[in-house]
Scaffold this active site. Structure first.
Site, PDB file in Angstrom:
ATOM      1  N   GLU A  27       9.053  66.757  84.508  1.00 55.65           N
ATOM      2  CA  GLU A  27       9.452  67.256  83.100  1.00 55.65           C
ATOM      3  C   GLU A  27       9.239  68.903  83.241  1.00 55.65           C
ATOM      4  O   GLU A  27       8.068  69.206  83.655  1.00 55.65           O
ATOM      5  CB  GLU A  27       8.350  66.592  82.118  1.00 55.65           C
ATOM      6  CG  GLU A  27       8.788  65.219  81.925  1.00 55.65           C
ATOM      7  CD  GLU A  27       8.052  64.849  80.806  1.00 55.65           C
ATOM      8  OE1 GLU A  27       8.419  63.887  79.906  1.00 55.65           O
ATOM      9  OE2 GLU A  27       6.703  65.021  80.872  1.00 55.65           O
ATOM     10  N   CYS A  28      10.219  69.515  83.048  1.00 54.58           N
ATOM     11  CA  CYS A  28       9.992  71.009  82.691  1.00 54.58           C
ATOM     12  C   CYS A  28       9.424  71.548  84.238  1.00 54.58           C
ATOM     13  O   CYS A  28      10.061  71.618  85.011  1.00 54.58           O
ATOM     14  CB  CYS A  28       9.196  71.486  81.600  1.00 54.58           C
ATOM     15  SG  CYS A  28       9.318  73.115  81.160  1.00 54.58           S
ATOM     16  N   GLY A  29       8.214  72.154  84.282  1.00 54.42           N
ATOM     17  CA  GLY A  29       7.650  72.421  85.399  1.00 54.42           C
ATOM     18  C   GLY A  29       7.718  71.681  86.494  1.00 54.42           C
ATOM     19  O   GLY A  29       8.021  72.008  87.691  1.00 54.42           O
TER      20      GLY A  29
END
Length: 429
Positions: free
Chosen positions: A324-326
């Site tokens: 997720e994201c990072g």
């Protein structure tokens, strides 16, 4: 469970400081305080947890339905009092209604019946504070205003002028925090610096609690608490596997506590590991989850973490890996930091991202997965400053924003590897 919502007219008014101080002061009185955070925030709840000694859960009226919110509150009803910190201003949300509201803190106050303690930043105003408080009391009849906390008050004369405006309106003053008592928490581009990064956090929390004991009317605040909800049937998202390898360190920490709680309640075992410590995911796990965080601040260390990278690549050959994201960026081919230096990432996906020219991506997301661990419609939230240089893999989902408009950040999939820029909150209501 009775409770209160700590809100304000706008961000930066002192909600977090008042919330943390109030939690600490009430704990010192022997009360068990259950913290909550209104809206999609994954930094403030970590501060709440340190102050309260128990997990803080997000309550979100756009991404969650009434049943999920009631379920989360009911699971924590062993506490004496709920303290929910709002986000932005009390009535701030998105334009379109979601699960049971538009994401505003006022929705949570209305749904739970928890009265609002309004924190007013009084710098640069005096009697006008009365007009502000009156407007917030009258804006929504289904939201009760318990009173106000006057923050950053310059002098006793300054306080007197505001009380003269508030007293005729029947709006209680529940505390007065002098300007020199300001307890500032350091910030970064996504909000506060993470709780685990602050060596002096315990001292800051102690100072906030001391200020609350000295300057807040704790008896009146406790007496003002009210409300409560009745829980009905609700089924959280099932865990992605019976044993889940979960990346957890300063680069990967943004995962919503209610997701982890739901997985554990369903019988899943969480196996933490640290990519920054060059640890691979536990080979006994059936799935690996890389949460968001700040990989751009640790890109050099991640690039040198060969044992982590090799272990993650080996794991993904036979089992699901989701970021997720990072975590999604760390699964990509490369990440360019703010200085323009490219760092090698794990290479499970072809994603290339850059922080050299920052661009904010912010907002709720609704996703209809095309593949991956979950196939039902999902709700989440995106907040980052990365620019996509390349996203060559197959899209993971059809993604729209809160208005129903398509967004380009569809996520990616390649083999057992999947990733998204949005943080999963749950099944779309």
């Amino acid at each position: 469970m009775k409770g209160l919502v700590i809100s304000a007219p706008a961000s930066g008014s002192g909600k977090t400081t008042v919330t943390l101080g109030l939690i600490g002061a009430l704990r010192a009185r022997g009360l068990t305080v259950q913290p909550f955070k209104s809206g999609p925030d994954y930094i403030d709840p970590a501060f709440h947890r340190r102050a309260a000694g128990r997990d803080s859960f997000n309550l979100d009226s756009w991404a969650m339905g009434r049943a999920q919110i009631a379920h989360l509150i009911a699971r924590t009803s062993d506490a004496d009092l709920a303290i929910a910190e709002g986000s932005m201003g009390l009535f701030d949300g998105v334009a379109q209604r979601g699960g049971c509201g538009n994401g505003a803190s006022a929705d949570i106050a209305a749904l739970t019946g928890w009265p609002v303690v309004l924190v007013l930043d009084c710098k640069g105003q005096a009697q006008s504070a009365g007009a502000v408080a009156l407007g917030f009391r009258e804006m929504r009849r289904d939201v009760e205003l318990a009173g106000v906390v006057l923050n950053r008050v310059a002098s006793s004369r300054h306080e007197m002028l505001m009380r003269h405006a508030l007293d005729p309106l029947g709006i209680p003053v529940l505390g007065v925090l002098p300007r020199e008592a300001g307890i500032e928490l350091p910030e970064r581009h996504l909000g506060l610096v993470q709780a685990q990064e602050l060596a002096a956090l315990d001292s800051l929390l102690a100072a906030a609690a001391a200020a609350a004991r000295l300057h807040l009317d704790l008896d009146a605040i406790i007496a003002a608490a009210g409300g409560g909800v009745v829980a009905g049937p609700f089924s959280p998202l099932p865990p992605p596997a019976q044993r889940i390898a979960l990346a957890q360190d300063e680069a990967f920490s943004f995962v919503y506590p209610h997701l982890i709680q739901g997985w554990r309640t369903a019988g899943a075992e969480i196996l933490p590991f640290s990519p920054l410590a060059d640890q691979p995911p536990d080979d006994s796990a059936g799935a690996c989850w890389l949460p968001g965080g700040y990989p751009e601040l640790h890109a050099g260390r991640l690039a040198m973490a060969e044992r982590f990278r090799a272990g993650l690549q080996r794991f993904s050959q036979t089992r699901p890996v989701h970021g997720e994201c990072g975590g999604y960026m760390a699964m990509g081919a490369g990440l360019v930091d703010a200085q323009g230096v490219r760092h090698q990432m794990a290479g499970l996906l072809g994603l290339e991202t850059s922080y050299e020219k920052r661009r904010m991506h912010l907002g709720y997301r609704r996703a209809q997965p095309l593949a991956g661990l979950y196939r039902q419609p999902l709700a989440g939230h995106e907040f980052h400053y990365a620019t996509i240089l390349a996203q060559p893999d197959e899209p993971l989902a059809q993604v729209t924003d809160a208005n129903g408009d398509r967004v380009a950040e569809t996520g990616s999939r390649r083999g057992h590897a999947t990733g998204t820029f949005f943080h999963l909150i749950g099944e779309a209501p």
